[in-house]
Design an enzyme around this catalytic site. Structure first.
Site, PDB file in Angstrom:
ATOM      1  N   GLY A 162       0.857  -1.199   0.000  1.00  0.00           N
ATOM      2  CA  GLY A 162       0.000   0.000   0.000  1.00  0.00           C
ATOM      3  C   GLY A 162       0.884   1.238   0.000  1.00  0.00           C
ATOM      4  N   ARG A 163       0.341   2.318   0.571  1.00  0.00           N
ATOM      5  CA  ARG A 163       1.088   3.586   0.550  1.00  0.00           C
ATOM      6  C   ARG A 163       2.472   3.441   1.174  1.00  0.00           C
ATOM      7  NH1 ARG A 163      -4.388   5.734   1.772  1.00  0.00           N
ATOM      8  NH2 ARG A 163      -4.040   4.639   3.709  1.00  0.00           N
ATOM      9  N   ILE A 164       2.538   2.804   2.354  1.00  0.00           N
ATOM     10  CA  ILE A 164       3.817   2.763   3.072  1.00  0.00           C
ATOM     11  C   ILE A 164       4.766   1.750   2.416  1.00  0.00           C
ATOM     12  CG2 ILE A 164       4.913   2.359   5.325  1.00  0.00           C
ATOM     13  CD1 ILE A 164       2.192   3.352   6.574  1.00  0.00           C
ATOM     14  N   THR A 243       6.821  -2.589  11.196  1.00  0.00           N
ATOM     15  CA  THR A 243       6.375  -1.261  11.653  1.00  0.00           C
ATOM     16  C   THR A 243       4.867  -1.138  11.458  1.00  0.00           C
ATOM     17  OG1 THR A 243       6.844  -0.397   9.441  1.00  0.00           O
ATOM     18  CG2 THR A 243       8.536  -0.037  11.128  1.00  0.00           C
ATOM     19  N   ARG A 245       1.615  -3.624  12.485  1.00  0.00           N
ATOM     20  CA  ARG A 245       0.923  -3.921  13.737  1.00  0.00           C
ATOM     21  C   ARG A 245       1.493  -5.216  14.298  1.00  0.00           C
ATOM     22  NH1 ARG A 245      -0.365   0.585  13.905  1.00  0.00           N
ATOM     23  NH2 ARG A 245      -2.442   1.524  14.087  1.00  0.00           N
ATOM     24  N   GLU A 274       1.162  -4.856  22.908  1.00  0.00           N
ATOM     25  CA  GLU A 274       1.722  -3.578  23.336  1.00  0.00           C
ATOM     26  C   GLU A 274       1.018  -3.054  24.580  1.00  0.00           C
ATOM     27  OE1 GLU A 274       2.594  -2.115  18.983  1.00  0.00           O
ATOM     28  OE2 GLU A 274       1.967  -0.427  20.211  1.00  0.00           O
ATOM     29  N   HIS A 292       6.939   1.953  19.194  1.00  0.00           N
ATOM     30  CA  HIS A 292       5.876   2.359  18.257  1.00  0.00           C
ATOM     31  C   HIS A 292       5.991   3.848  17.885  1.00  0.00           C
ATOM     32  CE1 HIS A 292       1.547   1.176  16.881  1.00  0.00           C
ATOM     33  NE2 HIS A 292       2.116   2.015  16.027  1.00  0.00           N
TER      34      HIS A 292
HETATM   35  C1  GLV Z   1       0.303   4.202  13.715  1.00  0.00           C
HETATM   36  O1  GLV Z   1       0.639   3.098  14.033  1.00  0.00           O
HETATM   37  C2  GLV Z   1      -0.845   4.506  12.937  1.00  0.00           C
HETATM   38  O2  GLV Z   1      -1.619   3.596  12.607  1.00  0.00           O
HETATM   39  O3  GLV Z   1      -1.053   5.686  12.624  1.00  0.00           O
END
Ligand code: GLV
Length: 331
Positions: A162-164, A243, A245, A274, A292
């Site tokens: 996706g975007r990231i 990074t 979930r 978490e 996080h």
């Molecule tokens: C951070 O983990 C977010 O979902 O913005």
């Protein structure tokens, strides 16, 4: 709706978020940084608000939503200051006619930066080397001192494009890496060429990559997507970066894979439970652990904070909130 809606902000957020909300309503908020209300506290404070400005630490489940929907005033909207919204039962919200919004886009570059920094830090053993130096153990340059894994010209495997994920590939291009990806949605050939990404089935990505970086949302279908079987497929020299979930990776299986040398290391910004962390991870030198912080630049957090406020303000004015996740409730 009352002339001035009641708005609850569940954690201290960057300052520019408040005046936007105060311009339309009465804001209840904690101004003490780092205070995270436990579920019971949230359940006590939530009812009686038109809007809830939530954080990813809030468990906005069906019971909470039903309680807030039955109160006076009834809850109209939950605006999450995060791109991920697995902390909210969006189906329950939709059933109750409550709008839900998130903050996509503004954090993608910053999150990609951190994911790449974590990859570099884990590969080149930066935190471990710094701990060594600060402990006074550095007695001089050594040919074998902290030899790590090569990043440039290696193969990056993205799980999720996706975007990231796409930003991560752009970062990798600067290091002349070969980027493979798996996603349930295959990109168009034009996008694959533009982002320099090669599609492969997930098992093949896991088998071929030197670095595996997770960028999928968390949902029932991605729970423990990376578990025993997947670690078994990876190279013994592979490094896992997460990074996205925590529960996408089976953390206990990760510990076993690291202990058995099935993979070489991991860089984690998120954890399955978490803020709890599997205790074995804390003592492993080949693991880099962060609290996080992937989107944590002041600029990005400020953009996210104002975006969440903007969604509430739009709803209050009878406009479509720009980042609504369940537009069907607006009918
Ligand atoms: C951070 O983990 C977010 O979902 O913005």
């Amino acid at each position: 709706m009352s002339a001035r809606p009641k708005i609850l902000v569940t954690q201290k957020v960057p300052d520019p978020a408040y005046p936007l909300l105060e311009a339309i309503g009465d804001v209840e908020a904690t101004m003490e940084e780092g205070v995270i209300w436990p579920y019971e506290e949230l359940l006590r404070r939530g009812p009686g608000h038109d809007y809830i400005y939530s954080l990813l630490t809030d468990n906005i489940d069906a019971h909470f939503l039903e309680t807030c929907a039955a109160s006076t005033p009834a809850l109209k909207m939950v605006a999450n200051m995060a791109v991920g919204f697995n902390n909210i039962d969006v189906d329950a919200a939709t059933r109750l006619g409550i709008a839900v919004s998130n903050t996509p886009g503004v954090l993608s570059d910053t999150t990609g930066d951190l994911a790449f920094a974590l990859l570099m830090a884990t590969a080149r053993r930066i935190p471990e080397a710094e701990r060594f130096l600060r402990a006074g153990k550095y007695t001089g340059w050594g040919p074998l001192l902290f030899c790590g894994a090569e990043v440039h010209h290696s193969t990056l495997g993205l799980i999720g494009a996706g975007r990231i994920g796409k930003i991560m590939s752009k970062r990798a291009s600067g290091f002349e890496m070969n980027t493979l990806y798996f996603d349930v949605y295959r990109m168009s050939p034009a996008d694959e060429a533009q982002y320099n990404m090669t599609y492969l089935p997930m098992d093949e990505v896991l088998q071929q990559a030197d670095f595996i970086s997770v960028h999928t949302p968390y949902m029932p279908s991605t729970h423990h997507l990376i578990s025993e079987r997947e670690f078994h497929l990876m190279k013994p020299t592979a490094i896992l970066i997460n990074t996205a979930r925590g529960p996408i990776v089976d953390e206990k299986a990760l510990v076993r894979a690291l202990q058995a040398g099935k993979i070489a290391g991991a860089g984690l910004d998120v954890f399955e439970n978490e803020p709890a962390i599997e205790p074995e991870l804390l003592s492993m030198e080949n693991v880099v652990l962060l609290p996080h912080i992937a989107s944590a630049s002041l600029k990005t957090r400020t953009l996210m904070a104002t975006m969440a406020s903007d969604n509430i303000v739009a709803h209050f004015h009878g406009q479509r909130p720009p980042n609504i996740l369940n537009p069907e409730v607006l009918q």
